[in-house]
Design an enzyme around this catalytic site. Structure first.
Site, PDB file in Angstrom:
ATOM      1  N   LYS A 119       0.839  -1.211   0.000  1.00 41.74           N
ATOM      2  CA  LYS A 119       0.000   0.000   0.000  1.00 41.74           C
ATOM      3  C   LYS A 119       0.873   1.260   0.000  1.00 41.74           C
ATOM      4  CE  LYS A 119      -3.248  -2.981   0.021  1.00 41.74           C
ATOM      5  NZ  LYS A 119      -4.247  -3.391   0.961  1.00 41.74           N
TER       6      LYS A 119
HETATM    7  C1  LIG Z   1      -5.189  -4.498   1.425  1.00 45.29           C
HETATM    8  C2  LIG Z   1      -6.653  -4.434   1.423  1.00 45.29           C
HETATM    9  C3  LIG Z   1      -7.431  -4.807   2.537  1.00 45.29           C
HETATM   10  C4  LIG Z   1      -6.855  -5.504   3.732  1.00 45.29           C
HETATM   11  O1  LIG Z   1      -5.797  -4.875   4.331  1.00 45.29           O
HETATM   12  P1  LIG Z   1      -4.774  -5.711   5.237  1.00 45.29           P
HETATM   13  O2  LIG Z   1      -3.983  -4.627   5.899  1.00 45.29           O
HETATM   14  O3  LIG Z   1      -3.957  -6.543   4.308  1.00 45.29           O
HETATM   15  O4  LIG Z   1      -5.544  -6.513   6.196  1.00 45.29           O
HETATM   16  C5  LIG Z   1      -8.800  -4.607   2.485  1.00 45.29           C
HETATM   17  N1  LIG Z   1      -9.397  -4.089   1.402  1.00 45.29           N
HETATM   18  C6  LIG Z   1      -8.693  -3.748   0.302  1.00 45.29           C
HETATM   19  C7  LIG Z   1      -9.429  -3.176  -0.865  1.00 45.29           C
HETATM   20  C8  LIG Z   1      -7.307  -3.928   0.268  1.00 45.29           C
HETATM   21  O5  LIG Z   1      -6.637  -3.628  -0.832  1.00 45.29           O
END
Ligand SMILES: *Cc1c(COP(=O)(O)O)cnc(C)c1O
Length: 377
Positions: free
Chosen positions: A181
């Site tokens: 991210k």
């Molecule tokens: C990455 C992601 C999540 C989950 O996040 P984590 O930190 O990996 O638990 C949820 N929704 C979307 C759209 C994502 O891209």
């Protein structure tokens, strides 16, 4: 993989910040957590922020704060990571899948309306690839039908919609700090809101449902605590938040970098008639992913493998959630429910895009696409 589709960028300053925290008195529930929350709140323009152990934990916390329980339905887009829908299931609710727009893969407001029933409690919008959804339309629907609106903004930290930052566009907004991210804490997430009562509930939920945390009891000189509802241990550490704070300082530059890289892709891809980048309709797109649609779905697998051989980590985001085995067996979902998302799934490919990339690497990817074309034609 030389060029993964996404990856973190960690520098000596980040490592220094983490080391200092390891030498401090607080490894968890300490000052770094509070400071990270305040800084993310300020950055997004939200009034309150509650940091948790992952984006998934943040989504679960959001569903708890909005009182989702057995029998409740929540509308989610078919085109998202499974965690968006799973959060509804954690609380005993039923995710109802709505289709997306073909050109952006963002939630289609008309289909959201069509999926509302007497049991619908809310909508989770997903800012797919980093582009904010049409929150004006979604807020209007939410108001008209008395629903809550949650933004799964795991792709869109730093994005804007007509001058308003993501974080201020829904009742609750959720971020992830997974390494792919925009900024990372290793694992981590955050819930932001303008509603104080929801933030308080989120703080309690991440700490077993207990009213006060260890630090507050220390300050108040008491051992007594009361668990008022069932919660989880969704706390994040100070070690992680020290990393997050150090990363956040670089976010504005990284957003700019991602926008430059995306613009470079879009320019270079213009004369490849066999693929189309998703439409970037919003100026404040945060560019988590660069996704293209192939005109010929049968080219995707050989192209994916061709790129892998060149150390290019192309990927596919996502298999629509309602096509996963769990949802088919538990909720009876399946093909035909969200035809636009299903058709898109056959054609989409995510090209590498992250802040550690250079313009030359974008050119390497595009040249590889041309080399594939020359072989395939
Ligand atoms: C990455 C992601 C999540 C989950 O996040 P984590 O930190 O990996 O638990 C949820 N929704 C979307 C759209 C994502 O891209």
């Amino acid at each position: 993989m030389r060029l993964p589709y996404g990856r973190q960028l960690v520098d000596e300053g980040d490592i220094q910040a983490v080391s200092e925290t390891l030498r401090s008195d607080w490894l968890t529930t300490g000052p770094e957590v509070r400071a990270f929350e305040e800084e993310v709140a300020r950055f997004t323009g939200a009034s309150f922020a509650v940091a948790v152990s992952s984006g998934t934990a943040a989504l679960h916390t959001a569903m708890h704060c909005l009182n989702i329980g057995p029998g409740d339905e929540v509308i989610v887009p078919a085109m998202t990571f499974v965690a968006t829908a799973n959060a509804v299931v954690f609380q005993g609710g039923r995710p109802v899948f709505a289709d997306v727009d073909a050109d952006t893969l963002l939630l289609n407001s008309e289909d959201v309306k069509a999926k509302i029933t007497g049991r619908t409690k809310g909508i989770i919008a997903v800012d797919y690839a980093g582009q904010p959804c049409d929150y004006e339309a979604l807020r209007k629907i939410a108001q008209d039908y008395g629903l809550f609106l949650v933004a799964d903004a795991c792709h869109s930290l730093g994005a804007e919609l007509r001058g308003k930052r993501v974080g201020t566009l829904a009742d609750l907004t959720v971020f992830s700090f997974h390494p792919v991210k925009h900024i990372t804490t290793g694992e981590g997430g955050m819930v932001v809101t303008h509603r104080e009562e929801l933030a308080q509930k989120a703080r309690r939920f991440r700490n077993h449902g207990i009213e006060t945390d260890h630090r507050q009891r220390e300050e108040q000189g008491t051992w007594l605590y009361d668990m008022v509802e069932l919660g989880y241990n969704y706390r994040i550490t100070d070690i992680q938040c020290a990393l997050g704070r150090s990363q956040l300082k670089k976010l504005p530059a990284w957003l700019q970098r991602r926008r430059e890289l995306a613009a470079h892709y879009s320019r270079l891809l213009q004369d490849l008639e066999w693929l189309t980048p998703l439409k970037a309709a919003v100026e404040g797109h945060a560019w988590h992913l660069y996704v293209v649609r192939l005109k010929r779905p049968e080219w995707r697998r050989p192209l994916f493998q061709f790129l892998r051989r060149r150390e290019i980590g192309a990927n596919v985001h996502y298999l629509p959630v309602h096509l996963h085995s769990f949802y088919r067996t538990r909720f009876g979902t399946g093909p035909g429910m969200c035809p636009v998302a299903e058709a898109a799934y056959e054609q989409i490919l995510t090209l590498p895009l992250h802040q550690a990339m250079s313009l030359e690497q974008v050119e390497y990817v595009v040249n590889s696409l041309r080399a594939f074309e020359a072989e395939a034609m």
